[in-house]
Design a protein around this motif. Structure first.
Motif, mmCIF file in Angstrom:
data_model
loop_
_atom_site.group_PDB
_atom_site.id
_atom_site.type_symbol
_atom_site.label_atom_id
_atom_site.label_comp_id
_atom_site.label_asym_id
_atom_site.label_seq_id
_atom_site.Cartn_x
_atom_site.Cartn_y
_atom_site.Cartn_z
ATOM 1 N N ASN A 41 34.936 -2.510 3.632
ATOM 2 C CA ASN A 41 35.247 -1.505 5.172
ATOM 3 C C ASN A 41 35.856 -0.444 4.642
ATOM 4 O O ASN A 41 37.079 0.593 4.840
ATOM 5 N N ARG A 46 30.414 5.655 9.120
ATOM 6 C CA ARG A 46 31.085 4.338 9.679
ATOM 7 C C ARG A 46 31.438 2.756 9.457
ATOM 8 O O ARG A 46 30.111 2.538 9.052
ATOM 9 N N ALA A 87 37.677 6.748 3.323
ATOM 10 C CA ALA A 87 38.428 6.445 4.716
ATOM 11 C C ALA A 87 38.126 5.145 4.251
ATOM 12 O O ALA A 87 37.034 3.881 4.554
ATOM 13 N N GLU A 88 38.924 4.441 5.379
ATOM 14 C CA GLU A 88 39.405 2.840 5.465
ATOM 15 C C GLU A 88 39.717 2.145 6.688
ATOM 16 O O GLU A 88 40.874 3.013 7.196
ATOM 17 N N ALA A 89 38.988 1.431 7.257
ATOM 18 C CA ALA A 89 39.290 0.455 8.743
ATOM 19 C C ALA A 89 39.516 -0.399 8.102
ATOM 20 O O ALA A 89 40.091 -0.742 7.471
ATOM 21 N N ASP A 139 40.060 1.644 14.043
ATOM 22 C CA ASP A 139 41.099 2.930 13.449
ATOM 23 C C ASP A 139 40.596 3.107 11.752
ATOM 24 O O ASP A 139 39.779 1.972 11.549
ATOM 25 N N ALA A 140 41.234 3.990 11.459
ATOM 26 C CA ALA A 140 40.447 3.821 10.261
ATOM 27 C C ALA A 140 41.564 5.490 9.552
ATOM 28 O O ALA A 140 42.012 5.916 10.282
ATOM 29 N N THR A 170 41.992 7.965 7.505
ATOM 30 C CA THR A 170 41.243 9.338 6.100
ATOM 31 C C THR A 170 41.714 9.715 4.963
ATOM 32 O O THR A 170 42.588 10.462 5.645
ATOM 33 N N HIS A 213 44.524 10.041 10.779
ATOM 34 C CA HIS A 213 44.893 8.256 11.525
ATOM 35 C C HIS A 213 43.645 8.566 12.841
ATOM 36 O O HIS A 213 43.872 9.585 13.629
#
Length: 210
Positions: free
Chosen positions: A67, A96, A163-165, A174-175, A177, A191
């Motif tokens: 993720n 993504r 970036a982290e979901a 959502d992410a 970054t 965000h």
């Protein structure tokens, strides 16, 4: 930002886990053992056309979690630079995470790294990569950008993106970054909320082959 006033102090934020070490001279020549370079081939039908303006460097051992996306980014043009004014574009230009989880995805973290290695050795041509074929697209519903530090007026050659979901559910993602400069100073936080939709181009292409 020059006119902003208020309490300021350093909370000594450190990214965890820490990114792999990098040598930018070796990185630019494709010799850094920790990172592999990748540029999306330009194609008139590609949904990654905007991304072809940048060269991406992925950690050869992959990110810390499916993720998460971790990349170094630099302009494809040798004379290009990244300025504060272009941070909005940078914030929306990264791999993504659903690509790592959906079945039969072409562009998982592992597949990109494998394809980049083959391409760097001349074992794979751009026309064979098919970077314009995506099973899903990710239109942005909302994006907030908080700039923490201005880049120099002349811009910079390199930026780091993590970036982290937090959740991918019911076709929404959502992410958060983080964008950092070569000195690993925090430049901006974003965000973002996306939709995860099937790529209609692929569906039409399949119908055309029937």
């Amino acid at each position: 930002m020059h006119l902003e006033q208020g309490i300021t102090y350093d909370i000594d934020y450190k990214m965890d886990p820490k990114p792999f070490d990098v040598d930018f001279d070796e990185l630019a020549e494709g010799k850094d053992p920790n990172w592999i370079g990748w540029t999306f081939p330009g194609h008139p039908q590609s949904l990654y056309r905007a991304s072809s303006h940048f060269r991406f460097y992925f950690p050869v051992n992959g990110p810390p979690s499916p993720n998460v996306t971790c990349i170094w980014l630099t302009p494809s043009s040798p004379n290009g630079s990244i300025t504060t004014e272009t941070l909005g574009s940078v914030a929306d230009t990264w791999h993504r995470m659903p690509e790592n989880n959906l079945p039969n995805m072409r562009w998982t973290n592992a597949n990109i790294i494998s394809t980049a290695h083959q391409r760097s050795k001349g074992l794979l041509k751009d026309t064979e990569i098919g970077a314009w074929t995506l099973s899903h697209v990710y239109p942005t519903l909302s994006l907030s950008l908080e700039i923490k530090k201005l880049l120099p007026p002349e811009g910079v050659k390199w930026l780091f993106i993590r970036a982290e979901a937090k959740k991918i559910r019911n076709g929404r993602m959502d992410a958060e970054t983080l964008i950092l400069n070569p000195d690993m100073e925090l430049i901006a936080i974003t965000h973002q909320i996306f939709l995860v939709l099937e790529n209609i181009q692929n569906s039409k292409a399949k119908q055309g082959k029937l």
